[in-house]
Every structure is written in structure tokens, then in C-alpha cells.
Design an enzyme around this catalytic site. Structure first.
Site, PDB file in Angstrom:
ATOM      1  N   GLU A   1      -5.335  17.342  -9.508  1.00  0.00           N
ATOM      2  CA  GLU A   1      -6.458  17.249 -10.375  1.00  0.00           C
ATOM      3  C   GLU A   1      -8.300  17.624 -10.140  1.00  0.00           C
ATOM      4  OE1 GLU A   1      -4.707  15.590 -14.617  1.00  0.00           O
ATOM      5  OE2 GLU A   1      -6.416  16.760 -15.721  1.00  0.00           O
TER       6      GLU A   1
ATOM      7  N   LYS B   1       1.637  11.995 -10.939  1.00  0.00           N
ATOM      8  CA  LYS B   1       0.831  10.952 -11.724  1.00  0.00           C
ATOM      9  C   LYS B   1       1.998   9.685 -11.556  1.00  0.00           C
ATOM     10  CE  LYS B   1      -2.357  13.237 -13.508  1.00  0.00           C
ATOM     11  NZ  LYS B   1      -2.635  14.242 -15.016  1.00  0.00           N
TER      12      LYS B   1
ATOM     13  N   HIS C   1      -3.201  13.412 -28.243  1.00  0.00           N
ATOM     14  CA  HIS C   1      -3.847  11.768 -27.427  1.00  0.00           C
ATOM     15  C   HIS C   1      -4.769  11.585 -28.595  1.00  0.00           C
ATOM     16  CE1 HIS C   1      -2.983  12.619 -23.159  1.00  0.00           C
ATOM     17  NE2 HIS C   1      -2.087  11.927 -23.295  1.00  0.00           N
TER      18      HIS C   1
ATOM     19  N   HIS D   1       5.612  10.923 -27.896  1.00  0.00           N
ATOM     20  CA  HIS D   1       4.653  11.767 -26.983  1.00  0.00           C
ATOM     21  C   HIS D   1       4.264  13.599 -27.440  1.00  0.00           C
ATOM     22  CE1 HIS D   1       1.831  13.232 -23.677  1.00  0.00           C
ATOM     23  NE2 HIS D   1       2.587  13.838 -23.524  1.00  0.00           N
TER      24      HIS D   1
ATOM     25  N   GLU E   1       7.816  20.122 -24.109  1.00  0.00           N
ATOM     26  CA  GLU E   1       6.489  20.055 -22.617  1.00  0.00           C
ATOM     27  C   GLU E   1       7.042  21.052 -22.276  1.00  0.00           C
ATOM     28  OE1 GLU E   1       4.114  18.539 -21.988  1.00  0.00           O
ATOM     29  OE2 GLU E   1       4.194  16.484 -22.551  1.00  0.00           O
TER      30      GLU E   1
ATOM     31  N   LYS F   1       5.753  23.648 -13.572  1.00  0.00           N
ATOM     32  CA  LYS F   1       5.552  22.465 -13.309  1.00  0.00           C
ATOM     33  C   LYS F   1       4.553  22.079 -11.411  1.00  0.00           C
ATOM     34  CE  LYS F   1       3.353  17.660 -14.019  1.00  0.00           C
ATOM     35  NZ  LYS F   1       4.270  16.892 -14.442  1.00  0.00           N
TER      36      LYS F   1
ATOM     37  N   ASN G   1      -2.472  20.149 -19.262  1.00  0.00           N
ATOM     38  CA  ASN G   1      -3.037  19.826 -20.698  1.00  0.00           C
ATOM     39  C   ASN G   1      -3.217  20.352 -21.747  1.00  0.00           C
ATOM     40  OD1 ASN G   1      -3.870  17.729 -18.506  1.00  0.00           O
ATOM     41  ND2 ASN G   1      -5.851  17.839 -18.382  1.00  0.00           N
TER      42      ASN G   1
ATOM     43  N   HIS H   1      -2.704  18.777 -25.295  1.00  0.00           N
ATOM     44  CA  HIS H   1      -2.762  17.369 -24.785  1.00  0.00           C
ATOM     45  C   HIS H   1      -3.698  16.449 -25.411  1.00  0.00           C
ATOM     46  CE1 HIS H   1       1.029  18.125 -23.245  1.00  0.00           C
ATOM     47  NE2 HIS H   1       0.810  16.378 -22.959  1.00  0.00           N
TER      48      HIS H   1
ATOM     49  N   ARG I   1       0.704  -1.265   0.082  1.00  0.00           N
ATOM     50  CA  ARG I   1       0.034   0.030   0.030  1.00  0.00           C
ATOM     51  C   ARG I   1       0.686   1.447  -0.114  1.00  0.00           C
ATOM     52  NH1 ARG I   1      -2.602  -3.100   3.521  1.00  0.00           N
ATOM     53  NH2 ARG I   1      -3.829  -4.493   2.534  1.00  0.00           N
TER      54      ARG I   1
ATOM     55  N   ARG J   1      -4.090  21.729 -12.289  1.00  0.00           N
ATOM     56  CA  ARG J   1      -3.632  21.336 -13.331  1.00  0.00           C
ATOM     57  C   ARG J   1      -4.043  20.759 -14.656  1.00  0.00           C
ATOM     58  NH1 ARG J   1      -0.653  16.008 -10.028  1.00  0.00           N
ATOM     59  NH2 ARG J   1       0.522  16.032 -11.849  1.00  0.00           N
TER      60      ARG J   1
HETATM   61  N1  NAD Z   1       3.519  10.478 -14.260  1.00  0.00           N
HETATM   62  C1  NAD Z   1       3.649  12.491 -15.706  1.00  0.00           C
HETATM   63  O1  NAD Z   1       3.051  12.920 -14.906  1.00  0.00           O
HETATM   64  C2  NAD Z   1       4.092  11.900 -17.149  1.00  0.00           C
HETATM   65  C3  NAD Z   1       3.926  13.158 -17.664  1.00  0.00           C
HETATM   66  C4  NAD Z   1       4.688  13.367 -19.171  1.00  0.00           C
HETATM   67  C5  NAD Z   1       4.431  12.052 -19.758  1.00  0.00           C
HETATM   68  N2  NAD Z   1       4.518  10.482 -18.890  1.00  0.00           N
HETATM   69  C6  NAD Z   1       4.832   9.642 -19.781  1.00  0.00           C
HETATM   70  O2  NAD Z   1       5.987   8.835 -20.275  1.00  0.00           O
HETATM   71  C7  NAD Z   1       6.188   9.028 -21.528  1.00  0.00           C
HETATM   72  C8  NAD Z   1       7.332   9.214 -21.900  1.00  0.00           C
HETATM   73  O3  NAD Z   1       8.721   9.799 -21.444  1.00  0.00           O
HETATM   74  P1  NAD Z   1       9.776  10.091 -22.368  1.00  0.00           P
HETATM   75  O4  NAD Z   1       9.776  10.682 -23.015  1.00  0.00           O
HETATM   76  O5  NAD Z   1      10.800  10.200 -21.064  1.00  0.00           O
HETATM   77  O6  NAD Z   1       9.826   8.591 -23.264  1.00  0.00           O
HETATM   78  P2  NAD Z   1      10.850   6.510 -22.792  1.00  0.00           P
HETATM   79  O7  NAD Z   1      10.269   6.558 -21.500  1.00  0.00           O
HETATM   80  O8  NAD Z   1      10.063   6.311 -23.688  1.00  0.00           O
HETATM   81  O9  NAD Z   1      11.970   7.149 -22.729  1.00  0.00           O
HETATM   82  C9  NAD Z   1      12.661   7.766 -24.820  1.00  0.00           C
HETATM   83  C10 NAD Z   1      13.645   6.795 -25.051  1.00  0.00           C
HETATM   84  O10 NAD Z   1      14.669   7.025 -24.562  1.00  0.00           O
HETATM   85  C11 NAD Z   1      15.294   5.970 -23.681  1.00  0.00           C
HETATM   86  N3  NAD Z   1      16.573   6.932 -22.630  1.00  0.00           N
HETATM   87  C12 NAD Z   1      15.553   7.387 -21.314  1.00  0.00           C
HETATM   88  N4  NAD Z   1      16.745   7.799 -20.964  1.00  0.00           N
HETATM   89  C13 NAD Z   1      18.040   8.176 -22.005  1.00  0.00           C
HETATM   90  C14 NAD Z   1      19.342   8.156 -21.829  1.00  0.00           C
HETATM   91  N5  NAD Z   1      20.327   9.034 -20.614  1.00  0.00           N
HETATM   92  N6  NAD Z   1      20.175   7.949 -22.894  1.00  0.00           N
HETATM   93  C15 NAD Z   1      19.745   7.708 -23.912  1.00  0.00           C
HETATM   94  N7  NAD Z   1      18.012   6.864 -24.359  1.00  0.00           N
HETATM   95  C16 NAD Z   1      17.405   7.094 -23.106  1.00  0.00           C
HETATM   96  C17 NAD Z   1      14.389   5.581 -23.388  1.00  0.00           C
HETATM   97  O11 NAD Z   1      14.845   3.772 -22.977  1.00  0.00           O
HETATM   98  C18 NAD Z   1      13.628   5.474 -23.990  1.00  0.00           C
HETATM   99  O12 NAD Z   1      13.937   4.707 -25.434  1.00  0.00           O
HETATM  100  C19 NAD Z   1       4.968   8.500 -21.625  1.00  0.00           C
HETATM  101  O13 NAD Z   1       4.607   7.214 -21.725  1.00  0.00           O
HETATM  102  C20 NAD Z   1       4.214   9.431 -20.845  1.00  0.00           C
HETATM  103  O14 NAD Z   1       2.433   9.057 -20.725  1.00  0.00           O
HETATM  104  C21 NAD Z   1       4.085  10.561 -18.117  1.00  0.00           C
END
Ligand code: NAD
Length: 398
Positions: A256, A154, A274, A295, A200, A246, A267, A270, A132, A263
């Protein structure tokens, strides 16, 4: 920059103020090396055991610090993740929880996430559910994860329903105990992912005035050449400014719950994004091998579409879509896209977005380059104007 001794280009930590759940976001080059000490400090004692969830592509950055933790006597469970959206799944969550159970992690033993947003989201969800809730440390290694995903609590995984991937459909709010954004990890980040993260940052620029002084977008425009050259000081400041924005939004609306403002502002772009980011065939460059959109690339297109919709609704000044398109284009992010489905299909996909409220469509539109506003139930003509603004061959900005 007033960095602590030993690290170049380290801004002061950004505090995310959430009462008992407050935490720091530390930003700087090389700061992952501080993890053992920082962990003991934020937990109140060195942990007995921990579970490291590691992005396969960030392993070289994780290895030295995990070795240091093990040398300090921490019993480490490890799970290495392929960071793809299909792997951001209940199966991966189960793998992490199983390793945590195997290592008999206790209530105060933390999860340490080292990777991009995918790893941070699934590791955070594992931490929120195991016994938990155990602490999670976020060590983001992509620009997007540093400025967005690692901050705000999140967490989640995607859900496969009848062959359709429903993004982030299973999740929880679980604030990290600490965020360590080591900008040296970005040295290995591929250019395309780096630029996706800039989308972003630009989004934060478009809402910054609601929570801060509204200078962020102007600063990005002025500093863009240094940012694109990955100048260490410019990068650290970009991340700091984006995280401050942020953090302020999250502090005002942790779960949210605010109907407008809060929050929901995050979006911006977004609802449009999406609707297109899960269309596997869409490509940002016109080359099939570059499909699907990342994304951040979908967000870039979504920001322009939102600005166009804002103009149609008379909320955004007519010059805003052009300004937004120019800064995104200068980052080599897509500003128009070929092969978009018809408006009707896109509208249905927007309606399916979980952020639409009570069956009504809800979008966020930028107002003046510094603030944004929620619009419920926008007329379909405004949405159509948004899509027309990014449809290749049907542009209204430039
Ligand atoms: N929780 C939240 O508030 C929130 C906000 C925005 C996005 N997200 C989520 O985040 C995800 C996207 O995140 P992202 O853009 O970081 O993408 P990701 O996690 O897919 O990483 C992008 C790529 O970079 C690689 N990578 C990571 N660090 C690296 C490094 N230092 N050197 C080389 N390669 C590296 C990863 O293996 C992957 O291939 C989505 O799933 C999205 O839904 C969450």
C-alpha cells in the site's frame, strides 16, 4: 469450470503474483481435504509440526483435516478462538504464540488458520512474529474472508486504548504460503454473515475495471439470484472473480505504497464504514438486538455514501448511488440507517481513521460502476451529502 478431479465446481487456482512471495488461492467444494498434500507441496516437504488456529464456529470443518494431519505424523498445537472483535486482541496473539513456543515450533513449521477474517488476521500476525516469521496457510470459512481477508497479506489485531477499540491498529504484512477456500464450509455460515461478505464482492465490482475487464459488477447483478440461493457454481465463480480482482490490486501495490490507485482502491466505502462500525448501538434492521453493524454491513452503507459523495464531487454519475443501493438492497444489506450521529461527529470519526493521510481526510469514490478514484481533502459538503444518502429519512438515492 475446469476443476481438478474429485471436486465439483473448482475454478483454476488464482495466482497472487508477488515474486518470491507468490502463492495460489485454491477455490472449491471439499478442498480442505487436500490440505496435508497441499501443505507438503507448498513447503517443499511435509511439516514436522504445525499450529492450528481454529474458529470455534468452524471447528466441524477443521476437525477431519486436522485428524488427517495428525495421522500423517504432524505434531499439532491447537488454539481455538472466539471470533469477536474484542477477542481479536494482543491477549489472543499471546495465547497463540505461547502455544507455538510450548510446541517448540521451528522456523519452517506453519500456522494453519481455519476460520473467518478475525481468526485469519490474528493467526497471520502470530505467524509473522513467531521467530520473525513462519509460513501461514489461510483456510477461510466465511465469504468475506474468502474474497478479501485471506488474500493480500494484511494481518493484525485491535488495540484497546483508554476504553476505545482501535481496529487493526497492530499488524504486519505477511503473505500466506497458500489459501484454501473450501466453499463447503459456507454451508454452515449464518445468512447475515454470508450477505455481509457480498458487500465486499460488490466493492470489488466497483473497482474491477482498474485491474481487469470491469465486468464484475454487471456479472454480480446478472447472477444475483443464483448467488443468493448459494448455487455452488455461482458461488465458486463469485469468489474466483472477486479474488482475481483483489489479487491483481495487491500484485500492483503489495505494501500500500502507491499514493493513488493501488491498494487504496480497496478502501472504497471504508472511510465511511469505519466511522460507523464501532458505534455499538447502530443496527442494520432497526431492531436493537441486531446491533452493532457487521463490517460488511457498514461497508454496504459506506459504498452508497461514497457514491453520493462522488456525485457531489461530480466524479460519479447521478444514477450510480441508486444502482449501488439497488444491488446491495437486493442482498438484504442495509442501505439506510437510523440514529446516525451528527455530521460533525461523523466527520471527526472519519478523521480518526488510520487511512486518512497526513491529517487530511482521504476518501475513495466510485467513478462509473467499474473504477474508483482517491480524493484527498474532499470538501465537507461532499462528505455531508454522503451521510445524508444513508441517513434514514434523508435519502437522495432510490
Ligand atoms: N486482512 C484483511 O485484509 C482484511 C480484510 C477485510 C476484513 N478483515 C477483518 O476480517 C474480520 C471480519 O471477518 P469475517 O467477516 O470473516 O468475520 P468473523 O471472523 O468475525 O466471522 C464471522 C462469524 O462467523 C463465524 N464463522 C466463521 N466461519 C463459519 C462457518 N463456516 N460456519 C459458521 N460460522 C462461521 C465466526 O465464528 C464469527 O462468529 C474483521 O476483523 C476485519 O477487520 C481483514
Amino acid at each position: 469450470m475446469n476443476g481438478p478431479a474429485g471436486h465439483g465446481h473448482s475454478p483454476a487456482p488464482v495466482r497472487v503474483s508477488l515474486g518470491a512471495r507468490s502463492y495460489d488461492v485454491r477455490i472449491g467444494r471439499g478442498i480442505l481435504a487436500d490440505l496435508p498434500e497441499a501443505l507438503a507441496e507448498c513447503l517443499g516437504r511435509p511439516p514436522r509440526a504445525a499450529c492450528a488456529v481454529i474458529d470455534r464456529n468452524a471447528e466441524t470443518h477443521a476437525r477431519p483435516v486436522l485428524r488427517a494431519l495428525a495421522d500423517a505424523g504432524v505434531a499439532l498445537a491447537e488454539v481455538t478462538i472466539d471470533a469477536t472483535e474484542p477477542d481479536k486482541s494482543l491477549e489472543t496473539l499471546r495465547r497463540i504464540l505461547t502455544e507455538m513456543g510450548r510446541a517448540r515450533l521451528e522456523r519452517n513449521d506453519p500456522v494453519i488458520a481455519v476460520g473467518g477474517g478475525i481468526v485469519g488476521d490474528v493467526a497471520g500476525l502470530a505467524a509473522s512474529t513467531y521467530r520473525r516469521g513462519v509460513p501461514v496457510l489461510q483456510c477461510p470459512t466465511t465469504l468475506l474472508a474468502m474474497v478479501d481477508a485471506s488474500v493480500g497479506g494484511k494481518t493484525g489485531v485491535n488495540l484497546q486504548v483508554d476504553g476505545q477499540l482501535q481496529k487493526n491498529m497492530v499488524g504486519a504484512f505477511h503473505q500466506p504460503a497458500l489459501v484454501l477456500a473450501d466453499t463447503a464450509t459456507l454451508d454452515t455460515l449464518p445468512e447475515r454473515h454470508f450477505r455481509a461478505g457480498l458487500a465486499e464482492c460488490i466493492k470489488h465490482g466497483l473497482i474491477d475495471g482498474a485491474v481487469r475487464d470491469g465486468s464484475h459488477l454487471d456479472w454480480i447483478e446478472r447472477t444475483l439470484l443464483r448467488i443468493l440461493a448459494r448455487d455452488p457454481e455461482a458461488l465458486a465463480e463469485l469468489i474466483e472473480r472477486s479474488v482475481r480482482c483483489k489479487a491483481a490490486v495487491v500484485a500492483g501495490d503489495e505494501h500500500e505504497r502507491l499514493d493513488a490507485g493501488g491498494r487504496a482502491m480497496l478502501n472504497l466505502g471504508h472511510t465511511f464504514a469505519h466511522a460507523i462500525e464501532t458505534i455499538e448501538t447502530l443496527t442494520p434492521t432497526g431492531r436493537a438486538e441486531d446491533a452493532p453493524l457487521l463490517h460488511g454491513e457498514a461497508v454496504a452503507l459506506g459504498l452508497i455514501a461514497a457514491a453520493e459523495a462522488g456525485v457531489a464531487l461530480r466524479r460519479s454519475p447521478p444514477g450510480l448511488p441508486g444502482r449501488v443501493g439497488r444491488v446491495l438492497g437486493a442482498c438484504a444489506l442495509p442501505t439506510r440507517i437510523a440514529a446516525l450521529p451528527d455530521d460533525g461527529v461523523l466527520l471527526a470519526r472519519m478523521g480518526a481513521d488510520k487511512k486518512s493521510s497526513g491529517g487530511r481526510l482521504r476518501i475513495v469514490v466510485p467513478l462509473d460502476g467499474h473504477r474508483a478514484e482517491v480524493v484527498d481533502d474532499p470538501p465537507s459538503e461532499a462528505i455531508a451529502r454522503g451521510w445524508a444518502g444513508i441517513r434514514l429519512g434523508e435519502t437522495t438515492h432510490g
